[in-house]
Scaffold this motif. Sequence first.
Motif, PDB file in Angstrom:
ATOM      1  N   GLY A  39      33.258  62.245  58.703  1.00 46.11           N
ATOM      2  CA  GLY A  39      33.337  62.744  60.064  1.00 46.11           C
ATOM      3  C   GLY A  39      34.631  62.325  60.735  1.00 46.11           C
ATOM      4  O   GLY A  39      35.683  62.182  60.117  1.00 46.11           O
ATOM      5  N   SER A  40      34.556  62.100  62.025  1.00 41.18           N
ATOM      6  CA  SER A  40      35.696  61.701  62.841  1.00 41.18           C
ATOM      7  C   SER A  40      35.457  60.287  63.356  1.00 41.18           C
ATOM      8  O   SER A  40      34.361  59.740  63.205  1.00 41.18           O
ATOM      9  N   PRO A  41      36.455  59.665  64.000  1.00 41.52           N
ATOM     10  CA  PRO A  41      36.199  58.355  64.607  1.00 41.52           C
ATOM     11  C   PRO A  41      35.026  58.379  65.576  1.00 41.52           C
ATOM     12  O   PRO A  41      34.245  57.423  65.634  1.00 41.52           O
ATOM     13  N   PRO A  92      21.697  65.259  49.900  1.00 39.92           N
ATOM     14  CA  PRO A  92      22.046  65.384  48.478  1.00 39.92           C
ATOM     15  C   PRO A  92      23.522  65.124  48.201  1.00 39.92           C
ATOM     16  O   PRO A  92      23.916  65.005  47.039  1.00 39.92           O
ATOM     17  N   VAL A  93      24.343  65.041  49.268  1.00 37.99           N
ATOM     18  CA  VAL A  93      25.763  64.726  49.084  1.00 37.99           C
ATOM     19  C   VAL A  93      26.161  63.534  49.958  1.00 37.99           C
ATOM     20  O   VAL A  93      27.273  63.459  50.459  1.00 37.99           O
ATOM     21  N   SER A  94      25.250  62.587  50.141  1.00 37.31           N
ATOM     22  CA  SER A  94      25.523  61.420  50.973  1.00 37.31           C
ATOM     23  C   SER A  94      26.761  60.674  50.486  1.00 37.31           C
ATOM     24  O   SER A  94      26.836  60.248  49.332  1.00 37.31           O
ATOM     25  N   ASP A  95      27.742  60.514  51.378  1.00 37.59           N
ATOM     26  CA  ASP A  95      28.974  59.816  51.018  1.00 37.59           C
ATOM     27  C   ASP A  95      28.695  58.369  50.614  1.00 37.59           C
ATOM     28  O   ASP A  95      29.227  57.871  49.619  1.00 37.59           O
ATOM     29  N   HIS A 132      40.073  68.540  54.385  1.00 39.00           N
ATOM     30  CA  HIS A 132      40.132  67.115  54.058  1.00 39.00           C
ATOM     31  C   HIS A 132      39.238  66.280  54.955  1.00 39.00           C
ATOM     32  O   HIS A 132      38.554  65.358  54.490  1.00 39.00           O
ATOM     33  N   ASP A 133      39.240  66.560  56.247  1.00 42.67           N
ATOM     34  CA  ASP A 133      38.500  65.736  57.202  1.00 42.67           C
ATOM     35  C   ASP A 133      37.337  66.513  57.810  1.00 42.67           C
ATOM     36  O   ASP A 133      37.336  67.742  57.857  1.00 42.67           O
ATOM     37  N   CYS A 134      36.362  65.760  58.308  1.00 41.91           N
ATOM     38  CA  CYS A 134      35.250  66.334  59.080  1.00 41.91           C
ATOM     39  C   CYS A 134      34.560  67.473  58.338  1.00 41.91           C
ATOM     40  O   CYS A 134      34.302  68.540  58.910  1.00 41.91           O
ATOM     41  N   ASP A 135      34.275  67.270  57.081  1.00 36.53           N
ATOM     42  CA  ASP A 135      33.602  68.306  56.305  1.00 36.53           C
ATOM     43  C   ASP A 135      32.579  67.659  55.382  1.00 36.53           C
ATOM     44  O   ASP A 135      32.753  66.512  54.947  1.00 36.53           O
ATOM     45  N   ILE A 136      31.516  68.397  55.110  1.00 35.77           N
ATOM     46  CA  ILE A 136      30.488  67.929  54.182  1.00 35.77           C
ATOM     47  C   ILE A 136      30.931  68.255  52.763  1.00 35.77           C
ATOM     48  O   ILE A 136      31.461  69.332  52.490  1.00 35.77           O
ATOM     49  N   ALA A 137      30.703  67.336  51.862  1.00 31.92           N
ATOM     50  CA  ALA A 137      31.183  67.494  50.496  1.00 31.92           C
ATOM     51  C   ALA A 137      30.443  68.596  49.755  1.00 31.92           C
ATOM     52  O   ALA A 137      29.233  68.774  49.917  1.00 31.92           O
TER      53      ALA A 137
END
Length: 519
Positions: free
Chosen positions: A321-323, A340-343, A409-414
């Motif tokens: 996510g973001s700050p 299912p895609v937990s960082d 790259h940022d703020c996106d779900i894998a």
Amino acid sequence: MPNLTSFNSPEDSAIRFVLGGEIKTLPNIDPSMTILRYLREIGNRTGTKEACGEGGCGACTVVLADLDNDGQLRYRTINSCLHPLPQVDGQALLTVEDLKTIDGHLHPVQQALVEAHASQCGYCTPGIVMSLFALYQSGDHPDREAIVNALTGNLCRCTGYRPIIDAALCLFESDRPTVVEGNQRMNQSPGSSGRLVTDDSILRKLLDSIKRSHRLSIQESTSTGKTNRYLLPVNLAELSDMLGQYENPVLLAGGTDIGPLVSQKPQNNETIIFIGKVKELRGMVLSDSSITIGAATTLTEVYPVIARYYPAFGELLLRFGSPAVRNLATIGGNIAGRSPVSDTATALIALDSTMAVRVGSTQRTLSVEAFQIGAKHDVLAPGEFIESISLPLPKEGSMFSAYKITKRHDCDIAAIAAAFSMELKDNRIHQVRVCYGGMSPYVKRATHCERALTGMPWTPDTIETAGQLLEKDFEPTTDRRASSGYRMLVAKNLLQRWYFESTLPPESLQVRAYQKTYE
């Protein structure tokens, strides 16, 4: 072990927070009301905007100020569209309207944006201002990378980001004379002192006066005859008491995941228990062999410790996510969400991490891997909750890497998350754990692949053979983020990347320039 004897502690039904230099006391408010809705519809603070409603664009960014464990004032950005208003209890809420300085001029952050022509339609500008304001209040002199990171969650659809970043670089340039008064940074620029009407010394006194020492309980009767409750315990004893009293409550930690569900579908959440203020669930303990993290510790707080020992894990957290999201999102909440895609789960499972779960005075320990037993199913018993997560410190000869494949790259779900850990002895794989997210209904290890790697030499042929066995470990599906074929191909490629990153110099793996040839 904490004393969890049930008791009847004092109870309060009013939230208290600081806004505009004044203490606001709101009894029995609608527990599903978001901070954003309160600001715009009741607080008459329309500078804060609504756009995506999911914490993805930054138009609603505001700043929370509170006192940390050392009594120091800290400023954190959050997305006001995500969080129920009761979450601001005991804190100060600052919006763009609060940036008026004591001499009536624009705040230096605002002035810098004006001078750099960094606003066009202006809809996103208040959120950008608040993100830079939080960075400004840190007293640091951030470089371009830190500025870009601070603005990660703020989307601008008009000007592009060059003038915005130029404004921030000008604001924070190292040769600009500054003074620091308390925790209040003031740029000595023409026309503005940089000093807010409500400065740090006043804010500290106000925050001290509303510090909560006992539980909060808000109740609201709905049109359907149900009673919605918002409960805020401050210690494990109160939390245990609440879990024993109410059936199937919704546990809210940071609220960055289920916050929108709470605010948009309040009829589905009769009892919400916010655990972010439970002191025993916050903080970290570092031992000779492990890092133990309280389940309600935020990802912002976790980052510097994890990044010190596992840089690849730290890089993963920076892309979470973001700050404004990381400032409230918790490590326990990310695991409990059972994505299912937990960082975090992907990395923690690869590191063979464990977790402590509790119900009442009974605690048990299980592996993070054993927590989830299927799509959106876990092993928690009724009333049981995650108390802490422990991950081992690196051993000599161990290697760890983590990857996140996204469309941006940022703020996106894998689309795919991967984490690999290994111990090498004489260039042979002694122990190995290979874990993927996005390849099955829940985060899962690739056991066939692991068996093919164990005991083998660390060579390209070993990786090639093990990669083919991923087809026995997973049957990925196609969805809007990626096709099944893409997922399988990338999963194999990530194994190759892991090998090459461990054996080749970093500069040989970086793209320096692109060249197109024409026939």
